[in-house]
Write a protein that holds these residues in place. Structure first.
Motif, PDB file in Angstrom:
ATOM      1  N   ALA B 253       1.029  -1.317  -0.110  1.00 18.61           N
ATOM      2  CA  ALA B 253       0.030   0.032  -0.004  1.00 18.61           C
ATOM      3  C   ALA B 253       0.847   1.227  -0.148  1.00 18.61           C
ATOM      4  O   ALA B 253       0.559   2.385  -0.806  1.00 18.61           O
ATOM      5  CB  ALA B 253      -0.946   0.007   0.972  1.00 18.61           C
ATOM      6  N   ALA B 254       1.846   1.297   0.856  1.00 17.86           N
ATOM      7  CA  ALA B 254       2.752   2.335   0.775  1.00 17.86           C
ATOM      8  C   ALA B 254       3.417   2.590  -0.610  1.00 17.86           C
ATOM      9  O   ALA B 254       3.609   3.733  -0.952  1.00 17.86           O
ATOM     10  CB  ALA B 254       3.833   2.238   1.732  1.00 17.86           C
ATOM     11  N   LEU B 255       4.006   1.595  -1.451  1.00 23.09           N
ATOM     12  CA  LEU B 255       4.518   1.481  -2.446  1.00 23.09           C
ATOM     13  C   LEU B 255       3.749   2.152  -3.634  1.00 23.09           C
ATOM     14  O   LEU B 255       3.892   3.153  -4.252  1.00 23.09           O
ATOM     15  CB  LEU B 255       4.810   0.219  -3.118  1.00 23.09           C
ATOM     16  CG  LEU B 255       5.847  -0.207  -2.441  1.00 23.09           C
ATOM     17  CD1 LEU B 255       6.199  -1.988  -2.807  1.00 23.09           C
ATOM     18  CD2 LEU B 255       7.265   0.348  -2.751  1.00 23.09           C
ATOM     19  N   ALA B 256       2.144   1.819  -3.412  1.00 14.26           N
ATOM     20  CA  ALA B 256       1.390   2.624  -4.294  1.00 14.26           C
ATOM     21  C   ALA B 256       1.121   3.791  -4.057  1.00 14.26           C
ATOM     22  O   ALA B 256       1.182   4.600  -4.904  1.00 14.26           O
ATOM     23  CB  ALA B 256       0.016   1.641  -4.113  1.00 14.26           C
ATOM     24  N   ALA B 257       1.068   4.316  -2.579  1.00 15.78           N
ATOM     25  CA  ALA B 257       0.810   5.591  -2.295  1.00 15.78           C
ATOM     26  C   ALA B 257       1.844   6.614  -2.847  1.00 15.78           C
ATOM     27  O   ALA B 257       1.805   7.823  -3.147  1.00 15.78           O
ATOM     28  CB  ALA B 257       0.715   5.718  -1.058  1.00 15.78           C
ATOM     29  N   CYS B 258       3.037   6.024  -2.730  1.00 11.38           N
ATOM     30  CA  CYS B 258       4.097   6.770  -3.229  1.00 11.38           C
ATOM     31  C   CYS B 258       4.423   6.835  -4.718  1.00 11.38           C
ATOM     32  O   CYS B 258       5.245   7.129  -5.509  1.00 11.38           O
ATOM     33  CB  CYS B 258       5.487   6.294  -2.545  1.00 11.38           C
ATOM     34  SG  CYS B 258       5.464   6.767  -0.872  1.00 11.38           S
ATOM     35  N   GLY B 259       3.629   6.026  -5.439  1.00  8.57           N
ATOM     36  CA  GLY B 259       3.587   6.018  -6.925  1.00  8.57           C
ATOM     37  C   GLY B 259       4.568   5.108  -7.552  1.00  8.57           C
ATOM     38  O   GLY B 259       5.245   5.112  -8.512  1.00  8.57           O
ATOM     39  N   LEU B 260       5.297   4.133  -6.610  1.00 11.12           N
ATOM     40  CA  LEU B 260       6.102   3.107  -7.084  1.00 11.12           C
ATOM     41  C   LEU B 260       5.554   1.927  -7.541  1.00 11.12           C
ATOM     42  O   LEU B 260       4.292   1.503  -7.301  1.00 11.12           O
ATOM     43  CB  LEU B 260       6.784   2.615  -5.887  1.00 11.12           C
ATOM     44  CG  LEU B 260       7.714   3.750  -5.207  1.00 11.12           C
ATOM     45  CD1 LEU B 260       8.530   3.643  -3.938  1.00 11.12           C
ATOM     46  CD2 LEU B 260       8.671   4.680  -6.153  1.00 11.12           C
ATOM     47  N   PRO B 261       6.413   1.300  -8.269  1.00  6.60           N
ATOM     48  CA  PRO B 261       5.936   0.021  -9.062  1.00  6.60           C
ATOM     49  C   PRO B 261       5.463  -0.974  -7.837  1.00  6.60           C
ATOM     50  O   PRO B 261       6.012  -1.165  -6.822  1.00  6.60           O
ATOM     51  CB  PRO B 261       7.279  -0.527  -9.792  1.00  6.60           C
ATOM     52  CG  PRO B 261       8.243   0.438  -9.632  1.00  6.60           C
ATOM     53  CD  PRO B 261       7.804   1.508  -8.846  1.00  6.60           C
ATOM     54  N   ALA B 262       4.422  -1.905  -8.331  1.00  6.28           N
ATOM     55  CA  ALA B 262       3.860  -2.701  -7.350  1.00  6.28           C
ATOM     56  C   ALA B 262       5.077  -3.827  -6.937  1.00  6.28           C
ATOM     57  O   ALA B 262       5.824  -4.347  -7.770  1.00  6.28           O
ATOM     58  CB  ALA B 262       2.447  -3.406  -7.671  1.00  6.28           C
ATOM     59  N   ALA B 263       4.808  -4.205  -5.464  1.00  9.41           N
ATOM     60  CA  ALA B 263       5.636  -5.079  -4.988  1.00  9.41           C
ATOM     61  C   ALA B 263       4.900  -5.708  -3.627  1.00  9.41           C
ATOM     62  O   ALA B 263       4.295  -4.712  -3.211  1.00  9.41           O
ATOM     63  CB  ALA B 263       7.108  -5.188  -5.015  1.00  9.41           C
ATOM     64  N   ALA B 264       5.133  -6.764  -3.305  1.00  8.36           N
ATOM     65  CA  ALA B 264       4.584  -7.071  -1.921  1.00  8.36           C
ATOM     66  C   ALA B 264       5.212  -6.455  -0.778  1.00  8.36           C
ATOM     67  O   ALA B 264       4.765  -5.652   0.028  1.00  8.36           O
ATOM     68  CB  ALA B 264       5.232  -8.759  -1.618  1.00  8.36           C
ATOM     69  N   ASP B 308       7.617  11.658   2.581  1.00  6.80           N
ATOM     70  CA  ASP B 308       7.292  12.601   3.562  1.00  6.80           C
ATOM     71  C   ASP B 308       6.050  12.997   3.357  1.00  6.80           C
ATOM     72  O   ASP B 308       5.146  13.081   4.624  1.00  6.80           O
ATOM     73  CB  ASP B 308       8.278  13.660   3.930  1.00  6.80           C
ATOM     74  CG  ASP B 308       7.806  14.785   4.875  1.00  6.80           C
ATOM     75  OD1 ASP B 308       8.064  14.099   5.976  1.00  6.80           O
ATOM     76  OD2 ASP B 308       7.579  15.907   4.441  1.00  6.80           O
ATOM     77  N   ARG B 309       5.532  13.477   2.433  1.00  4.52           N
ATOM     78  CA  ARG B 309       4.028  13.912   2.076  1.00  4.52           C
ATOM     79  C   ARG B 309       3.112  12.819   2.529  1.00  4.52           C
ATOM     80  O   ARG B 309       2.108  12.933   3.261  1.00  4.52           O
ATOM     81  CB  ARG B 309       4.057  14.516   0.800  1.00  4.52           C
ATOM     82  CG  ARG B 309       2.500  15.036   0.442  1.00  4.52           C
ATOM     83  CD  ARG B 309       2.533  15.835  -0.786  1.00  4.52           C
ATOM     84  NE  ARG B 309       2.995  14.985  -1.958  1.00  4.52           N
ATOM     85  CZ  ARG B 309       2.424  14.031  -2.426  1.00  4.52           C
ATOM     86  NH1 ARG B 309       1.392  13.685  -2.127  1.00  4.52           N
ATOM     87  NH2 ARG B 309       3.168  13.470  -3.443  1.00  4.52           N
ATOM     88  N   VAL B 310       3.359  11.657   1.851  1.00  2.00           N
ATOM     89  CA  VAL B 310       2.465  10.435   1.861  1.00  2.00           C
ATOM     90  C   VAL B 310       2.266  10.150   3.482  1.00  2.00           C
ATOM     91  O   VAL B 310       1.474  10.084   4.013  1.00  2.00           O
ATOM     92  CB  VAL B 310       2.901   9.230   1.136  1.00  2.00           C
ATOM     93  CG1 VAL B 310       2.444   8.092   1.702  1.00  2.00           C
ATOM     94  CG2 VAL B 310       2.881   9.539  -0.336  1.00  2.00           C
ATOM     95  N   LEU B 311       3.480   9.943   4.242  1.00  2.64           N
ATOM     96  CA  LEU B 311       3.590   9.664   5.731  1.00  2.64           C
ATOM     97  C   LEU B 311       2.589  10.803   6.203  1.00  2.64           C
ATOM     98  O   LEU B 311       1.819  10.349   7.383  1.00  2.64           O
ATOM     99  CB  LEU B 311       4.791   9.631   6.077  1.00  2.64           C
ATOM    100  CG  LEU B 311       5.335   8.022   6.261  1.00  2.64           C
ATOM    101  CD1 LEU B 311       5.214   7.464   5.016  1.00  2.64           C
ATOM    102  CD2 LEU B 311       6.607   8.233   6.918  1.00  2.64           C
ATOM    103  N   ALA B 312       2.939  12.082   6.020  1.00  4.21           N
ATOM    104  CA  ALA B 312       2.310  13.147   6.886  1.00  4.21           C
ATOM    105  C   ALA B 312       0.901  13.106   6.831  1.00  4.21           C
ATOM    106  O   ALA B 312      -0.013  13.596   7.845  1.00  4.21           O
ATOM    107  CB  ALA B 312       2.624  14.529   6.445  1.00  4.21           C
ATOM    108  N   GLU B 313       0.341  12.923   5.572  1.00  2.74           N
ATOM    109  CA  GLU B 313      -1.166  12.993   5.325  1.00  2.74           C
ATOM    110  C   GLU B 313      -1.749  11.556   5.432  1.00  2.74           C
ATOM    111  O   GLU B 313      -3.245  11.733   5.636  1.00  2.74           O
ATOM    112  CB  GLU B 313      -1.204  13.341   3.780  1.00  2.74           C
ATOM    113  CG  GLU B 313      -0.976  14.739   3.774  1.00  2.74           C
ATOM    114  CD  GLU B 313      -0.781  15.196   2.232  1.00  2.74           C
ATOM    115  OE1 GLU B 313      -1.023  14.118   1.317  1.00  2.74           O
ATOM    116  OE2 GLU B 313      -0.339  16.023   1.768  1.00  2.74           O
TER     117      GLU B 313
END
Lengths: 481, 435
Positions: B253-264, B308-313
């Motif tokens: 979920a964090a990878l997705a929120a940061c716009g990174l490629p999907a992985a476990a 940082d933005r993803v975590l803050a929000e």
């Protein structure tokens, strides 16, 4: 004070007959640490082997209203591990085991009597080390390091003892076993571990310590440069920091020390050099190579007489040889000296070095300097002749003047040795009444009866007494009811 | 003698000026903490004003709640009392910057972002980066002991705070620590105040240790197939001479929120040093990825801002878990099992230090409280902790957001609070054990 035979029997019952020292000659070996001015033998020495025994000792002392003084290897430099008011000395020499090494979580748990270097020796094969490296590390105990919050040459990069302590098992002055901190980080609540480190046995006896282990760096590079003057060498320290370097260590030796070392085993420092600066860099190989070149270049730009860069471990050991012998070499200059370890902001090093020379001249005393230049931690050795009357008094006065000069520059009374009896009186130089009183009250929380290592760290001062009221801010008048 | 609001107001205004103290209904409502409205919102401009306001509150038996930028108001238990909210953002001066000594002294209301802008000109940094750090005050970061990814290399406020000027409960201005990078003079008072949430003293001025900014930096992502592999990779990175600045774990979920490629799961590792060393270390990280049949990807320089933005929000609820690095995978499994698959869980954390941050969309107090208790029981085996770093008032009322503190240390903490704030002037009720 003298203890009753019944009390001594109680100690024997707790730790066993062979772990209690009461003979005069036996107790005399415990009367001082390495600061031999301050002497005070305990009435009894006990050598526990388990936390439970330590707790029983503290509880018995509380019942008997008897001072309790902890002692590790006795290598402190401050009049700390000695008993000015007599009482019970708790020697930790028999609690010297490694309880656990946990590489996966980068930590180890040890007993307080363990010798600092033994921990590094135990983990070195696997590529790890315990970072705090006081010069005494071959003999000083980790419990003692925790007690004084000891530093060392490499704390410039790695930080002092407190930055490596994760948790403690304490037997507080309340006579309770309390475990604070531990292997997991960020425990909710006040940082009791943080405030207990450096409390010099005035809160509690430390019975176990969980420390951070540090992975050995990929490469180490040592640069040694000689300069005409200490001032020139001091400017290199500021220049290196301005260049964004973070050396592992930056050590300075002045002319007097160089002379003393050259007269001995001969580390081969250039004759006529007024200062030697030893810069050590460690970390990733490529970083160390680049920074080593830069350090050498900065030294040359600042007029170094010579610059050597160690090519291998043997050459590195040679460059460090003189530094490691410095304290012993001072013996060739003088039979007696006063040593202190005040700190100045490192940018003020040229200033304070001039001041030290001036103070030495004013008092007609030689002041030799070998110190941790990178973090501004001085180690002036004020040499005096103890066969001449007044000379010691002069040395003490020079010492006080030097200390005040350091504080005036925004510095600190002690960078790594601690307070003990020696510097307790100097605490008011750095702190106002309210600050002293806050410290006095913290101590009372851990040790309400104030039996733990009395006479150390805190001065005899009105602000360090019951009932003192620090000045409060002025409140508005008139409208206020 | 008790006073009326009018005369109290007169005194406060005499201290901070008419613009610095307000009992306006709207202002007090806006400053409410967990629904508890203060009678006054006071914004001191100097340390002396701060001290005098605290002294008056103390004498009148009023509770003072300090706040900075307001990032951590949903941390801790709801306050027992709120009479005066002390807005510390007015203490925003950089008192003294000594670049040659790598030290700076700031007032508590200076934001980390404002300081960073000043330090950047000299290529120096205060390496504290808790989520949303740019707009957070340094006093707030100190009071909450908030940390971010850079703590792996540089430690936390605990390691960087050299000296502190603070106001005790009765208004006495006190100093602890030193202004130099190395000092063991007296007790280490700054350590006692870091993370104490202002319950022993209100932080007014901080002297901080700075570091040089690395000349070069590189960041790479290792997308991995499982948390077990992630734990294994972390173990190998730790047991090596690598000196990463950051090593963060991101779940899917964090990878997705940061716009990174999907992985476990992903590990994002950053390296800071001179150019050549960064490249050499990066090669070691890439080799480690190859060993576990993953492909490391180089990230752009903007990644940590996004992170940082993803975590803050993210999430109305955030939990902070501390466990052991060696129990990381098991703890992650337990988090998922405790919170269920559909709770909108996003997990990140500093893997080598055994720290996890769990953000949740779920904010149903009863459900969360049960899950948190289960997690606490799990991490208890390694003496770990689960703290509600952000959560609704209802959640933080229905369970202790700090979790249990063992009796021995708690007794000492209570004794400290009793010694330094017996009247409960400072932030009462919000800290561990109801302190």
């Amino acid at each position: 004070m003298s203890l009753t035979p019944r009390f001594v029997d109680e100690m024997r019952a707790i730790v066993g007959k062979d772990a209690v020292v009461v003979s005069v000659e036996g107790r005399m070996t415990y009367e001082c640490d390495m600061h031999t001015f301050y002497k005070g033998a305990p009435d009894v020495v006990v050598l526990p082997t388990r936390t439970e025994q330590v707790r029983a000792i503290v509880q018995a002392c509380r019942r008997a209203n008897t001072p309790i003084v902890p002692r590790g290897s006795g290598t402190g430099l401050i009049g700390g591990a000695m008993a000015p008011q007599g009482g019970v000395m708790v020697s930790m020499n028999r609690m010297a085991s490694i309880l656990e090494i946990d590489y996966g979580n980068r930590c180890a748990t040890v007993q307080p009597g363990l010798i600092n270097l033994w921990l590094t020796n135990a983990v070195r094969e696997r590529g790890w080390f315990f970072a705090p490296d006081p010069s005494s590390q071959m003999v000083s105990s980790i419990g003692g390091n925790v007690s004084t919050n000891a530093g060392g040459p490499h704390c410039l990069k790695y930080g002092i003892t407190t930055n490596h302590v994760l948790g403690l098992e304490l037997v507080t002055g309340r006579g309770e076993v309390v475990r604070v901190g531990g292997k997991t980080l960020d425990r909710p609540g006040y940082d009791l571990t943080g405030v207990a480190v450096g409390s010099e046995g005035t809160f509690a006896l430390v019975t176990a310590i969980t420390v951070r282990l540090t992975h050995a760096p990929e490469a180490v590079k040592t640069v040694l440069a000689a300069f005409r003057t200490v001032i020139e060498a001091s400017q290199v320290v500021s220049a290196a920091i301005a260049a964004g370097m973070t050396p592992a260590a930056m050590e300075m030796l002045d002319e007097a020390i160089i002379r003393a070392i050259n007269a001995g085993t001969g580390a081969g420092y250039p004759e006529g050099a007024g200062a030697v600066l030893l810069i050590e860099l460690d970390g990733p190989r490529a970083e160390v190579e680049v920074q080593g070149e830069r350090a050498a270049a900065i030294c040359r730009e600042h007029g170094a007489l010579s610059v050597s860069v160690a090519r291998d471990e043997a050459e590195r050991a040679l460059l460090w040889k003189g530094r490691k012998e410095a304290a012993g070499a001072v013996g060739r200059l003088t039979a007696s000296y006063l040593l202190q370890d005040a700190v100045v902001p490192r940018s003020k090093l040229p200033h304070i070095m001039r001041e030290i020379v001036a103070i030495g001249e004013r008092y007609g005393l030689l002041i030799a300097n070998v110190f941790h230049a990178g973090d501004g931690n001085l180690h002036p050795m004020i040499c005096y002749d103890d066969t001449r009357p007044d000379e010691l008094e002069k040395a003490k006065e020079a010492n006080e003047e030097l200390l005040r000069a350091c504080i005036a520059l925004g510095g600190s009374v002690t960078g790594e040795h601690g307070m003990g009896m020696d510097k307790a009186k100097n605490l008011p130089l750095q702190y106002a009444d309210a600050d002293l009183n806050f410290m006095f009250r913290i101590r009372g929380v851990f040790d309400p009866a104030r039996l733990m290592n009395p006479g150390k760290l805190l001065p005899t001062h009105p602000a360090c007494g019951e009932g003192f009221r620090p000045q409060r801010p002025r409140l508005p008048e008139g409208t206020w009811v | 003698m008790s006073v009326t609001a009018r005369t109290l107001g007169g005194a406060l205004i005499a201290i901070v000026g008419a613009g610095g103290a307000s009992d306006d209904a709207a202002a007090c409502a806006a400053a409410a903490i967990d629904g508890r409205r203060p009678q006054w919102v006071v914004r001191p401009r100097t340390l002396d004003e701060l001290a005098r306001v605290v002294a008056i509150a103390h004498d009148e038996g009023l509770a003072v709640v300090p706040r900075g930028a307001g990032h951590a108001l949903a941390l801790g238990s709801p306050p027992a009392r709120v009479d005066v909210v002390l807005d510390l953002c007015g203490l925003d001066a950089i008192v003294e910057y000594n670049p040659d000594d790598l030290t700076v002294t700031v007032q508590a209301g200076v934001t980390a972002g404002a300081l960073a802008a000043v330090l950047h000109d000299r290529r120096q940094t205060l390496p504290l980066d808790p989520p949303g750090w740019g707009s957070r005050t340094l006093g707030g970061i100190a009071a909450t002991a908030a940390g971010g990814p850079l703590r792996l290399r540089y430690g936390t406020m605990r390691d960087l705070l050299l000296g502190v000027r603070f106001v005790q409960a009765d208004g006495v201005v006190t100093w602890g620590g030193a202004r130099v990078v190395k000092s063991v003079t007296g007790y280490d008072v700054p350590k006692l105040l870091v993370g104490a949430l202002g319950t022993l003293g209100i932080l007014g001025e901080l002297t901080l240790r700075l570091h040089p900014l690395p000349e070069a930096e590189a960041t790479c992502l290792l997308p991995l197939r499982s948390t077990e592999i992630a734990q294994d990779v972390v173990a190998r990175l730790v047991d090596s001479p690598l000196q990463p600045s950051r090593c963060e774990l991101l779940d899917a979920a964090a990878l997705a929120a940061c716009g990174l490629p999907a992985a476990a799961v992903g590990l994002v590792v950053s390296l800071g040093s001179v150019e050549g060393a960064v490249r050499a270390q990066q090669a070691m990280v890439v080799a480690e990825a190859t060993r576990v049949r993953a492909r490391a990807e180089t990230m752009g320089p903007g990644f940590w801002r996004t992170y940082d933005r993803v975590l803050a929000e993210n999430g109305p609820t955030v939990l902070r878990l501390a466990t052991l690095a060696t129990r990381l995978a098991a703890t992650l499994d337990e988090v998922r099992a405790s919170l269920g698959g559909d709770a909108g869980v996003t997990i990140t954390g500093c893997a080598p230090l055994g720290l996890l941050r769990v953000a949740l969309r779920q904010d149903e107090p009863a459900v969360l409280a049960k899950a948190i208790e289960r997690l606490r029981a799990f991490v208890d085996e390694s003496d770990g902790s689960v703290v509600v770093e952000r959560g609704s008032t209802a959640l933080r009322t229905s369970l202790d957001p700090w979790g249990p503190v063992p009796a021995g240390p708690l007794a000492l903490m209570r004794a400290l609070k009793q010694e330094f704030d017996p009247r409960g002037t400072l932030n009462p009720g919000r800290f561990v054990g109801g302190l």
